[in-house]
Write an enzyme that holds these catalytic residues in place. Structure first.
Site, short mmCIF file in Angstrom:
data_model
loop_
_atom_site.label_atom_id
_atom_site.label_comp_id
_atom_site.label_asym_id
_atom_site.label_seq_id
_atom_site.Cartn_x
_atom_site.Cartn_y
_atom_site.Cartn_z
CG ASP A 15 8.61 -9.53 1.89
OD1 ASP A 15 9.02 -10.30 2.80
OD2 ASP A 15 7.63 -9.79 1.18
NE ARG A 95 -0.07 0.37 -1.60
CZ ARG A 95 0.27 0.32 -0.33
NH1 ARG A 95 0.67 1.41 0.29
NH2 ARG A 95 0.22 -0.82 0.33
CG ASP A 124 -0.71 -2.46 -2.94
OD1 ASP A 124 -1.68 -1.71 -3.17
OD2 ASP A 124 -0.36 -2.78 -1.80
CB SER A 180 0.09 -9.02 5.70
OG SER A 180 -1.00 -8.97 4.81
#
Length: 414
Positions: A15, A95, A124, A180
Site C-alpha cells: 500500500d 499513532r 488511524d 492484517s
C-alpha cells in the site's frame, strides 16, 4: 521553482509503496518517507534503499522505542486506561508519537503536507490527523484512500500489484493475507479478512500459528512463575530486583507474559467513525503491567482519589482511542493522574500461570493499609469503635426509609 515536499508515513509494504509512487506522479512532488521503529521488530533493513528506488528523495528511519515507552506507554498506564473494558490501546497510543515525529520532519524539511495510508473506514486516519491538527495546523494532510480518483484507480489488490510491477516497485507478496497485523512494543493486533466473522474462533488449535507474541495458555508451562515489580510513583523501575528503563521493562514483561500465554483479547469494539469492528490482540507485557499497577494502587492510593481517577478512566481511554492525545482535555487529565500517583510506590509480587496474572503479595513503605485497624480482633490503636457504625448506618439509611414510606403510602392510597 522548487517542488512541493510531502512527508509520507511509510512501511515498505504494498500500500505505502504504491502510495509513494502515486503521490509523486499525481502531485509532481518531492516525497520524503518516514518509518518509525516503535518496537515492531519487523525487518527494517533495506527499507531506506527501497524507498529511494520507489521514488523518495529522502528516507527517515527513526528508533522511537525509548520515547514510546517512557512518554506514551507509561503515562497512559498510570491512568488505568482500558477501552470498553478490554482493550489496552496498543495501536491507539502509537499513532500520536508517529505523527509527532512526522511533523518534526516536515518542518525540518520545509514540507507543506504529510500523507498516510490509513483507510477511510478506520480509526488511524482520525488519530493521525487530529495529532497533526494539534501540533502543526498549517500542514496539509493527504489521505489517498479517501480520494475518489485513488480508489477508482486501485479498486482492489490486483490493480495495486499491477501498478507496482509497472513502476518497478518490488513487492514481497502477491496475495492477500487472511488478516492484517499491526505490531509495536506494547502489542500486536489482528483484524480484517477471516477475522471479520465474529463467530470465527481465533483461539482454536488450527489458528495457533496466527499469534506472534505469546504461546496459547494450553501450551504454557505447567509450573507457575513468580515475579516482583518495583514501583516508584506509579512507574515500574525494576523487575525481580534489576533496575530497568521503561523500554527494558516492556521488553522483559513481553517475554515473560508471552511465555505464559498472557494478554490475549478477542473483542468486537466500537470504532470512532461509527461502526463496530472485530479485533484480536496480544498484549503480554502490558497485561502484567496493568494488573501490577492496579494492585500497587490498592495498597497506596487514597479511596476518594482512586474513585475520582477511576471515574475518569472511560473518558481517558476514549480520548486515546479516538486520537485526542495532544488535546487539552487529555493533558489536563494527565495532570490529575500524575498527582494521584505520588504515593504509588512499593513492590508487587505476581504469579504467572497459563494465561493468568495472579496477585501474590504487595508491600509499600507508604502503605495505607493498617492491619491493626482492619483486624477482626481487638484494635490496639482504638482508632475505630465498632459501635460508631450504628449511627453511620442510621444516617445513610434515612433517605431509604423516607423513600420506602412514600412508596408504601402511594400503594395504600391506590
Amino acid at each position: 521553482m522548487a517542488k512541493e515536499k510531502i512527508v509520507l508515513a511509510y512501511s515498505g509494504g504494498l500500500d505505502t509503496s504504491v502510495i509513494l509512487a502515486w503521490l509523486k506522479e499525481t502531485y509532481d512532488a518531492e516525497i520524503i518517507t518516514f518509518t518509525a521503529d516503535i518496537g515492531q521488530e519487523d525487518e527494517l533493513d533495506g527499507l531506506e534503499e527501497k524507498a529511494i528506488k520507489t521514488g523518495a528523495s529522502k528516507a527517515y528511519i527513526d528508533d522511537l522505542t525509548k520515547e514510546f515507552a517512557s512518554d506514551f506507554i507509561y503515562p497512559m498506564f498510570q491512568s488505568g486506561a482500558l477501552y470498553e473494558g478490554q482493550y489496552l490501546l496498543g495501536t491507539s497510543i502509537a499513532r500520536p508519537l508517529i505523527t509527532k515525529r512526522m511533523v518534526e520532519i516536515a518542518r525540518a524539511e520545509g514540507a507543506t503536507a504529510i500523507a498516510h495510508g490509513a483507510t477511510g473506514k478506520g480509526n488511524d486516519q482520525v488519530r493521525f490527523e487530529l495529532t497533526a491538527a494539534a501540533l502543526a495546523p498549517e500542514l496539509k494532510v493527504i489521505a489517498p484512500w479517501r480520494l475518489e480518483e485513488f480508489r477508482a484507480q486501485f479498486p482492489g489488490r490486483a490493480e495495486m500489484i499491477a501498478y507496482a510491477e509497472k513502476q518497478g516497485i518490488q513487492v514481497s507478496a502477491t496475495a492477500a493475507k487472511p488478516y492484517s497485523t499491526d505490531r509495536n512494543l506494547l502489542h500486536i493486533s489482528f483484524e480484517s479478512g477471516i477475522l471479520e466473522d465474529p463467530w470465527f474462533d481465533a483461539s482454536a488449535e488450527a489458528n495457533k500459528d496466527m499469534f506472534v507474541l505469546s504461546v496459547s495458555p494450553e501450551d504454557a508451562p505447567d509450573e507457575p512463575e513468580y515475579i516482583e515489580l518495583d514501583f516508584v510513583q506509579g512507574d515500574v523501575v525494576a523487575v525481580n530486583g534489576e533496575k530497568l528503563s521503561p523500554l527494558e521493562v516492556m521488553q522483559t514483561l513481553n517475554k515473560l507474559g508471552g511465555k505464559h500465554g498472557i494478554g490475549r483479547v478477542d473483542m468486537v469494539e466500537n470504532r470512532f467513525v461509527g461502526m463496530k469492528s472485530r479485533g484480536v490482540y496480544e498484549t503480554p507485557g502490558g497485561t502484567i503491567l496493568f494488573t501490577a499497577h492496579r494492585k500497587m494502587e490498592s495498597l497506596t492510593m487514597d479511596r476518594e482519589v482512586m474513585h475520582l481517577r477511576d471515574s475518569l478512566i472511560p473518558k481517558y481511554a476514549e480520548l486515546v482511542y479516538n486520537g485526542f492525545w495532544f488535546a487539552p482535555e487529555r493533558i489536563a487529565l494527565q495532570a490529575l493522574v500524575a498527582e494521584s500517583q505520588k504515593n504509588v510506590s512499593g513492590t508487587v509480587r505476581l504469579k504467572l500461570y497459563k494465561g493468568n496474572v495472579i496477585g501474590a503479595g504487595v508491600k509499600s513503605p507508604v502503605s495505607l493499609y493498617n492491619p491493626n485497624i482492619a483486624t477482626m480482633e481487638a484494635d490496639p490503636t482504638q482508632a475505630y469503635d465498632q459501635g460508631d457504625a450504628a449511627g453511620f448506618i442510621r444516617l445513610n439509611a434515612l433517605r431509604l426509609k423516607v423513600a420506602s414510606g412514600v412508596e408504601q403510602n402511594a400503594k395504600e392510597n391506590q
